[in-house]
Design a protein around this motif. Sequence first.
Motif, short mmCIF file in Angstrom:
data_model
loop_
_atom_site.label_atom_id
_atom_site.label_comp_id
_atom_site.label_asym_id
_atom_site.label_seq_id
_atom_site.Cartn_x
_atom_site.Cartn_y
_atom_site.Cartn_z
N UNK A 1 1.01 -1.19 0.10
CA UNK A 1 0.05 -0.03 0.04
C UNK A 1 1.08 1.20 -0.07
N UNK A 2 0.26 2.44 -0.38
CA UNK A 2 0.99 3.77 -0.31
C UNK A 2 0.87 4.23 1.16
N UNK A 3 2.17 4.60 1.59
CA UNK A 3 2.22 5.18 2.82
C UNK A 3 2.67 6.49 2.95
N UNK A 4 2.42 7.67 3.35
CA UNK A 4 2.93 8.96 3.52
C UNK A 4 3.09 9.43 4.98
N UNK A 5 4.26 9.67 5.25
CA UNK A 5 4.65 10.18 6.21
C UNK A 5 4.54 11.62 6.41
N UNK A 6 3.70 12.34 7.57
CA UNK A 6 3.29 13.40 7.53
C UNK A 6 3.69 14.26 8.87
N UNK A 7 4.64 15.21 8.50
CA UNK A 7 5.40 15.91 9.97
C UNK A 7 4.90 17.26 9.81
N UNK A 8 4.20 17.60 11.10
CA UNK A 8 3.69 19.10 11.19
C UNK A 8 4.85 19.78 11.82
N UNK A 9 4.85 21.27 11.51
CA UNK A 9 5.80 21.90 12.02
C UNK A 9 5.10 23.28 12.28
N UNK A 10 6.04 24.33 12.88
CA UNK A 10 5.33 25.62 13.23
C UNK A 10 5.68 26.32 11.82
N UNK A 11 5.02 26.89 10.90
CA UNK A 11 3.50 26.40 10.92
C UNK A 11 3.47 26.06 9.35
N UNK A 12 3.96 24.86 9.12
CA UNK A 12 4.06 24.40 7.84
C UNK A 12 4.16 22.62 7.65
N UNK A 13 3.69 22.12 6.84
CA UNK A 13 3.71 20.70 6.61
C UNK A 13 4.56 19.93 5.74
N UNK A 14 5.14 18.88 5.99
CA UNK A 14 6.08 18.13 5.36
C UNK A 14 5.35 16.77 4.89
N UNK A 15 5.49 16.25 3.72
CA UNK A 15 4.94 14.78 3.42
C UNK A 15 5.94 13.98 2.69
N UNK A 16 6.34 13.04 3.22
CA UNK A 16 7.58 12.05 3.03
C UNK A 16 6.82 10.74 2.41
N UNK A 17 7.20 9.99 1.49
CA UNK A 17 7.01 8.94 0.75
C UNK A 17 7.95 7.89 1.03
N UNK A 18 8.10 7.29 2.01
CA UNK A 18 9.34 6.53 2.62
C UNK A 18 9.69 5.40 1.59
N UNK A 19 8.70 4.74 1.07
CA UNK A 19 8.85 3.50 0.07
C UNK A 19 9.28 4.27 -1.39
N UNK A 20 9.14 5.60 -1.51
CA UNK A 20 9.26 5.97 -2.80
C UNK A 20 10.42 7.03 -2.91
N UNK A 21 10.88 7.28 -1.70
CA UNK A 21 12.26 8.32 -1.48
C UNK A 21 11.87 9.71 -2.18
N UNK A 22 10.69 10.17 -1.71
CA UNK A 22 10.23 11.35 -2.26
C UNK A 22 10.00 12.18 -0.98
N UNK A 23 10.20 13.46 -0.89
CA UNK A 23 9.87 14.38 0.09
C UNK A 23 9.02 15.67 -0.58
N UNK A 24 7.92 16.02 -0.14
CA UNK A 24 7.36 17.32 -0.53
C UNK A 24 7.13 18.24 0.71
#
Length: 361
Positions: A134-157
């Motif tokens: 399945x597709x998994x996305x790691x979401x990391x919240x910060x003051x005040x923005x969001x990071x989205x990492x696709x660990x199995x795909x090696x992509x970070x946005x």
Amino acid sequence: MKQRLKKWRLFSIFAILTLVLSGCGEPFLSALKPAGEVAQNQYNLMMLSTMIMVFVIAVVVIIYVITLIRFRRKKGEEDKIPKQVEGSHKLEIIWTVIPILLLLILAVPTVASTFHLGDTSAMDKKDKDGNRKVLVVDVRANLYWWEFSYPDLGIITSQELVVPTDQKVYFNIISSDIKHSFWIPPIGGKLDANNDNVNKFWLEFNSEKSEEAGNLFYGKCAELCGPSHGLMDFKVRTMSQDDFAQWVDDMQNASEPQPATDLAEQGQEIFADSCLSCHATSPTDQTPEAGRVGPNLATFGERTTIAGYLEHDEEHLKAWIRDTQKYKPGNKMPSFDENQLSDQELDALAAYLMGLKIQQQ
């Protein structure tokens, strides 16, 4: 009499405003226009609980009105006492059984939905090659923005989440600082982002509903997290599974962005001196989480907003760099005044940043 008329006028105004505002929900932002299985499930539970509450209120009001009319004091019967029903087993059984039935009607689908929507066991299943199914996305919240990492795909946005439609997308939610909450109103949620544990859940994005919303949804932070809580937005781009596979390929094979003009080339040098310690410009940058201080800017030139909510143009970008606290109080990005960055250098830096787009090798 005049006071009563004023009150009725005020009531009429609020009633009209309520009617008007009920139609203000946009498909890309409204939780009352579900665009996925999770949101539809939650919407159905809201409607069920609302109908039960309306039913209870209606019954109570009807009994209240009947009592007022039937047992009102009448002329000539001031001393008459109605029949007393205290201790009636029949009535006690009725008003005990009915609430139990209503609670069961609400509890059974609620508990079933809770277990269904909370099932993330598919995240642990892998094929014979050790790859997740399945597709998994790691979401990391910060003051005040969001990071989205696709660990199995090696992509970070950052600030823009890209997902395929008509399939479950699983999320790991965590925070880098204080508590936040991940929420895409038309799709479902909300789920807290804590800094001491990872919360997991899944969402599904309906293709037809996504097209109605222009394949773009708005995400919000749903936990009061500071002075810029209301500005902690992100965008969600949806696309077909084939288009998503192409997007993944484009991101994985993107080359280092090259400045298109002399001004942008000068801006690249300024960026390397002043910004590179906090921001990456590659969607496959594998800097450890502790070193990812600021948003990944690999696709900055393709975004729809600056700082999550400002219009995406050079003027707003330069205004943001000059005074970040003015636009997002409490954020961790420093401001650069004229003593730190001249107007010419600011123009060059803005030209470089606006040119950061995915380039193929």
